[in-house]
Design a protein around this motif. Structure first.
Motif, short mmCIF file in Angstrom:
data_model
loop_
_atom_site.label_atom_id
_atom_site.label_comp_id
_atom_site.label_asym_id
_atom_site.label_seq_id
_atom_site.Cartn_x
_atom_site.Cartn_y
_atom_site.Cartn_z
N LEU A 8 0.70 -0.98 0.08
CA LEU A 8 0.02 -0.09 0.08
C LEU A 8 0.96 1.12 0.02
O LEU A 8 0.56 2.27 -0.67
N GLU A 42 1.78 0.81 7.19
CA GLU A 42 1.42 -0.16 6.28
C GLU A 42 0.19 -0.47 6.95
O GLU A 42 -1.00 -0.77 6.26
N TYR A 45 -2.79 1.67 6.91
CA TYR A 45 -3.33 1.91 5.63
C TYR A 45 -4.24 0.56 5.37
O TYR A 45 -5.41 0.79 4.79
N GLU A 46 -3.81 -0.52 5.96
CA GLU A 46 -4.81 -1.95 5.89
C GLU A 46 -5.95 -1.49 6.64
O GLU A 46 -7.17 -1.88 6.16
N LYS A 48 -7.24 1.29 7.85
CA LYS A 48 -7.64 2.57 7.85
C LYS A 48 -7.90 3.44 9.25
O LYS A 48 -8.82 4.00 9.52
#
Length: 396
Positions: A8, A42, A45-46, A48
């Motif tokens: 991501l 990361e 981002y996974e 949120k």
């Protein structure tokens, strides 16, 4: 150090623009904190959601500010960033560094931190991103030994910022770097020991081009200007025209129609009373038009980003002030502004929001300034209110 997959984040490296991800990857090759930061980002981002938690005061001896505490809310999963504090370092005026001094600076940060920087933050500081509580004090001590001090944070005078000014710019109307250095020395206590409702920022741009973006992001903006008429070299104007310059287009773009081209005499004239010193004509004809001789600054109050209320652009507080060392008149005004604001502001209320809440008239009375037309933030636009020519003449 083994690299783990961060698909991501790698998406942020696509395209032509530089990416912060690439820079973190460089530091991650040798620094465990930077490597852990990549993995935690990361995960954010996974899922949120962010993984920096609120709370936790941390600092160094003798300072109430300058360090922003940062803690991970899942330290068991990412122990190398369980503490990832930020140090704000006061930058030199105009961002003038020598290569040798930057190497010393980097050596200290490599020793005590993540090796990640923000050069520079929106306040102006050199931002050192990511160190532990244990390393804070020795890092600040060694920075002090090589000539660096902490900047401001919290409810304090924030680190001042300026453009390069007279050091490199022929359009400079004031010594922006000299002013910044003088004020930084004068407001040391207010910068390092937060005692105010919220932050107060001063930024200095040496001319109306505002390369420091002071008008939009400082509570008190100092913008260099001149009080007399701009200078026109008509021989140079004619040379511009001979080389294809469109003088009519320049005149049309003057916002107050202050410029006039005398076709018969082949001369460009300016009406000093109409000129607002926006500098557009100087920017497009720098060899023919230049700033005036009686130089000083316009002070704007109220610029800020959106927090309690929306973003604001500073509006005129003082149309013209001579900015000459030791800047006593300016400092006296700043002290009056801060005293009134500190006495009346709510928590996290900026000076512009307080002026809006209590009224410009009350503010001007408190700081000892007389109302002037230039102070009007937005002229009256109500179509149902009008004045006769006699009333305008009588009251104007």
């Amino acid at each position: 150090m083994d690299e783990k997959k961060t698909p991501l984040l790698e998406g942020l490296e696509a395209g032509a623009w530089p990416s912060f991800v690439t820079e973190i990857k460089k530091a991650a090759k040798t620094n465990p904190g930077a490597a852990a930061l990549l993995q935690m980002l990361e995960k954010s981002y996974e899922e949120k959601r962010g993984h920096w938690k609120h709370g936790g005061i941390v600092g160094v001896k003798g300072y109430g500010g300058g360090v922003v505490g940062r803690y991970c809310d899942i330290p068991e999963e990412f122990p190398d960033v369980k503490e990832f504090h930020t140090i704000r370092v006061n930058q030199p005026a105009g961002f003038f560094y020598t290569a040798d001094k930057l190497r010393e600076f980097a050596d200290v940060w490599d020793k005590y931190g993540s090796g990640l920087y923000n050069m520079h933050g929106s306040t102006g500081d050199a931002i050192l991103l990511g160190t532990t509580t244990e390393n804070l004090q020795p890092c600040v001590d060694e920075l002090s030994e090589i000539g660096f001090d902490l900047g401001g944070s919290g409810g304090a005078m924030r680190t001042l910022s300026s453009c390069v000014g007279q050091a490199r710019c022929e359009k400079a109307c004031i010594d922006s770097t000299g002013i910044m250095h003088d004020l930084t020395m004068y407001y040391q206590n207010e910068m390092h020991r937060p005692s105010w409702p919220y932050k107060f920022k001063i930024k200095i741009s040496a001319c109306a081009n505002d390369c420091c973006a002071a008008s939009a992001r400082s509570d008190l903006a100092v913008i260099g200007t001149w009080r007399d008429t701009l200078k026109i070299d008509n021989a140079a104007v004619r040379e511009y025209i001979a080389n294809g310059f469109n003088i009519e287009k320049l005149i049309r773009k003057c916002p107050t129609e202050a410029l006039e081209w005398d076709q018969e005499k082949q001369e460009l004239n300016v009406c000093g009373e109409e000129c607002t010193r926006c500098m557009h004509c100087i920017n497009v004809m720098p060899k023919a038009i230049s700033i005036g001789s009686e130089r000083g600054a316009t002070l704007l109050v109220g610029g800020k980003a959106p927090v309690v209320k929306g973003a604001m652009i500073g509006w005129v507080l003082v149309p013209f002030i001579k900015m000459e060392a030791p800047y006593t008149e300016f400092k006296d005004l700043v002290d009056k502004i801060i005293d009134w604001w500190a006495d009346h502001a709510k928590n996290r209320e900026r000076i512009s929001e307080l002026i809006e809440r209590m009224g410009l008239a009350n503010f001007l009375a408190a700081v000892g300034l007389k109302p002037l037309p230039q102070m009007v933030n937005a002229p009256r636009s109500n179509p149902y209110i009008s004045w006769s020519a006699e009333e305008v003449g009588k009251n104007g």
